[in-house]
Design a protein around this motif. Structure first.
Motif, PDB file in Angstrom:
ATOM      1  N   VAL A  81      36.584 -25.663 -21.734  1.00 46.57           N
ATOM      2  CA  VAL A  81      36.738 -27.225 -21.409  1.00 46.57           C
ATOM      3  C   VAL A  81      37.434 -27.194 -20.114  1.00 46.57           C
ATOM      4  O   VAL A  81      38.474 -27.014 -19.802  1.00 46.57           O
ATOM      5  CB  VAL A  81      37.903 -27.753 -22.225  1.00 46.57           C
ATOM      6  CG1 VAL A  81      37.957 -29.531 -21.834  1.00 46.57           C
ATOM      7  CG2 VAL A  81      37.073 -27.757 -23.777  1.00 46.57           C
ATOM      8  N   PHE A  82      36.299 -27.684 -19.072  1.00 38.12           N
ATOM      9  CA  PHE A  82      36.856 -27.985 -17.709  1.00 38.12           C
ATOM     10  C   PHE A  82      37.421 -29.114 -17.427  1.00 38.12           C
ATOM     11  O   PHE A  82      36.629 -30.199 -17.667  1.00 38.12           O
ATOM     12  CB  PHE A  82      35.634 -27.701 -16.598  1.00 38.12           C
ATOM     13  CG  PHE A  82      35.235 -26.052 -16.821  1.00 38.12           C
ATOM     14  CD1 PHE A  82      35.930 -25.048 -16.199  1.00 38.12           C
ATOM     15  CD2 PHE A  82      34.183 -25.792 -17.698  1.00 38.12           C
ATOM     16  CE1 PHE A  82      35.378 -23.673 -16.394  1.00 38.12           C
ATOM     17  CE2 PHE A  82      33.595 -24.396 -17.591  1.00 38.12           C
ATOM     18  CZ  PHE A  82      34.488 -23.296 -17.004  1.00 38.12           C
ATOM     19  N   ALA A  83      38.655 -29.772 -17.336  1.00 36.87           N
ATOM     20  CA  ALA A  83      39.147 -30.636 -17.144  1.00 36.87           C
ATOM     21  C   ALA A  83      40.458 -30.628 -16.444  1.00 36.87           C
ATOM     22  O   ALA A  83      41.437 -30.120 -16.715  1.00 36.87           O
ATOM     23  CB  ALA A  83      39.228 -31.488 -18.592  1.00 36.87           C
ATOM     24  N   ALA A  84      40.632 -31.443 -15.069  1.00 32.99           N
ATOM     25  CA  ALA A  84      41.888 -31.762 -14.505  1.00 32.99           C
ATOM     26  C   ALA A  84      42.443 -32.804 -15.138  1.00 32.99           C
ATOM     27  O   ALA A  84      43.576 -32.873 -15.304  1.00 32.99           O
ATOM     28  CB  ALA A  84      41.575 -31.937 -13.213  1.00 32.99           C
ATOM     29  N   HIS A  85      41.889 -33.911 -15.762  1.00 33.67           N
ATOM     30  CA  HIS A  85      42.548 -34.887 -16.435  1.00 33.67           C
ATOM     31  C   HIS A  85      41.699 -35.326 -17.497  1.00 33.67           C
ATOM     32  O   HIS A  85      40.581 -34.949 -17.911  1.00 33.67           O
ATOM     33  CB  HIS A  85      42.650 -36.308 -15.365  1.00 33.67           C
ATOM     34  CG  HIS A  85      41.331 -36.697 -15.139  1.00 33.67           C
ATOM     35  ND1 HIS A  85      40.769 -36.326 -13.824  1.00 33.67           N
ATOM     36  CD2 HIS A  85      40.474 -37.556 -15.413  1.00 33.67           C
ATOM     37  CE1 HIS A  85      39.650 -36.999 -13.755  1.00 33.67           C
ATOM     38  NE2 HIS A  85      39.428 -37.788 -14.722  1.00 33.67           N
ATOM     39  N   TYR A  86      42.052 -36.128 -18.495  1.00 30.20           N
ATOM     40  CA  TYR A  86      41.404 -36.642 -19.782  1.00 30.20           C
ATOM     41  C   TYR A  86      41.566 -38.226 -19.653  1.00 30.20           C
ATOM     42  O   TYR A  86      42.192 -38.932 -19.000  1.00 30.20           O
ATOM     43  CB  TYR A  86      42.189 -36.167 -21.108  1.00 30.20           C
ATOM     44  CG  TYR A  86      42.274 -34.555 -20.945  1.00 30.20           C
ATOM     45  CD1 TYR A  86      41.365 -33.618 -21.607  1.00 30.20           C
ATOM     46  CD2 TYR A  86      43.396 -33.969 -20.249  1.00 30.20           C
ATOM     47  CE1 TYR A  86      41.557 -32.417 -21.369  1.00 30.20           C
ATOM     48  CE2 TYR A  86      43.609 -32.372 -20.226  1.00 30.20           C
ATOM     49  CZ  TYR A  86      42.452 -31.941 -20.760  1.00 30.20           C
ATOM     50  OH  TYR A  86      42.666 -30.475 -20.660  1.00 30.20           O
TER      51      TYR A  86
END
Length: 398
Positions: A47-52
């Motif tokens: 899962v590539f995520a800096a924010h959600y």
């Protein structure tokens, strides 16, 4: 407060904690996987995520920002926890971007000015740099060798005992249970660097340690393509302290690295079993050579560490250390190896070796060699070593 891993939403469903009765070979191929869902992959991708997406209040949300948590880390942390203490859902793991990230998190977050830490004097060479930093922060540091449980003599007044067993690169072993009991009697926490053994070879938390720390770069992931570290503990407060340190300094693993590490766990049992067998074969072959001295491997009958290692460890690791007559002899030997690459680190599927003195941080002779046995055919590996030793012999004087 972060919710438990098994309450966090994960692509592919809830985590399957497995059974405490599963053998290690079964456990490693299923550790940390979500329960099966139709048409979903067994191990969902990174899962590539800096924010959600983050509506409303943020207290107690499972994922808010990429430095705090990531679903890919969650699966890996749960998987390693299942290996450290099988069948215990309360064991927590915090993964880091490297082994030194994990080591630093423990030593720097659990100490403060005026406290005393006991370190091994023969441990991983970057402990010396951490010792200097601790002392600059007002922490008193005492050291003693790993062998003979010598750190026992330094425990009075200590708040943290750091063990490394087997030690790197000397391969001495200490009694975790004995040292942990003595440290706890004096009010000290106990952390064990379990890098060389892996949780399939030794389980420090079940031997009384408060924290099990490792570089996942080595045998845990085993392919020489990932930097990773972790801290495991059964104490929620300690886990929260270490996790807060990770958030503050940002020593987080990338999701791809975490996913690669999790993927690699499936072969951990077969890899470490083959490596341990190869290491023993190599040690026995080296011991028969007249030009080789001080052969060390915890699984080698007659090794000073063997009696204790045979009680404390379920397999003895992939590393063999030995000494050739001098620096030039060792360098000739390393240059003539065909199946063993000259590289630092250890625990990979391909055998590697190095003259450890080239780094300058270990108290070893100039001809000291640390060899990491891979998963090659054992007979081929021994044959290559013998040939290289033959070719490395000094030319007779005219």
């Amino acid at each position: 407060m972060t919710p438990p891993d098994d309450e966090r939403p994960l692509t592919g469903g809830r985590l399957d904690h497995g059974s405490a009765n599963d053998a290690d070979g079964t456990r490693v191929v299923r550790a940390g996987l979500p329960t099966e869902e139709p048409y979903e992959p067994p191990l969902p991708g990174p899962v590539f995520a800096a924010h959600y997406h983050l509506p409303g209040e943020v207290e107690d949300v499972p994922y808010a920002y990429g430095r705090d948590a990531n679903p890919t880390w969650t699966r890996l942390e749960r998987a390693i926890a299942e290996l450290e203490v099988p069948g215990d859902p309360d064991t927590e793991v915090v993964v880091f971007s490297s082994g030194m990230g994990a080591i630093s998190a423990v030593l720097l977050s659990l100490t403060r000015p005026g406290r005393t830490v006991v370190l091994p004097s023969d441990g991983y060479n970057l402990l010396a740099a951490l010792r200097e930093r601790l002392e600059n922060n007002g922490v008193q540091v005492r050291t003693a060798p790993t062998g003979g449980d010598a750190q026992l003599a330094e425990l009075d007044g200590a708040s943290l005992l750091w063990l490394e067993t087997p030690s790197n690169p000397g391969l001495d072993v200490c009694d975790i249970r004995r040292l942990a009991d003595a440290a706890h009697e004096r009010g000290a926490l106990v952390a064990v660097d379990n890098t060389l053994a892996t949780p399939l070879g030794q389980r420090p938390l079940l031997l009384g340690a408060d924290l099990s720390v490792a570089s996942g770069t080595k045998a845990l992931t085993g392919h020489g393509d990932v930097l990773l570290g972790y801290v495991a503990t059964r104490d929620a407060e300690l886990a929260a302290t270490v996790r807060a340190w990770r958030k503050t300094v940002g020593a987080i693993p990338g999701p791809m690295e975490a996913w690669l590490a999790h993927r690699s766990l499936a072969t951990l049992e077969v890899r470490t079993q083959r490596q341990a067998g190869n290491a023993l074969a190599v040690a026995e072959a080296l011991r028969a050579r007249p030009e080789v001295s001080d052969v060390r491997h915890p699984g080698l009958p007659g090794d000073p560490a063997h009696p204790l290692a045979s009680r404390q460890m379920s397999r003895y690791g992939c590393v063999v250390s030995f000494t050739l007559p001098d620096r030039a002899h060792a360098e000739r030997f390393l240059a003539r190896l065909r199946l063993v690459g000259e590289a630092t680190s250890f625990g990979g599927v391909r055998s590697t070796a190095e003259r450890r003195g080239r780094w300058g941080g270990d108290r070893v002779p100039e001809g000291f060699v640390r060899l990491s046995a891979g998963i090659e055919d054992s007979a081929d590996l021994v044959r290559d070593l013998r040939r290289a030793l033959d070719e490395a012999a000094p030319s007779p004087a005219p």
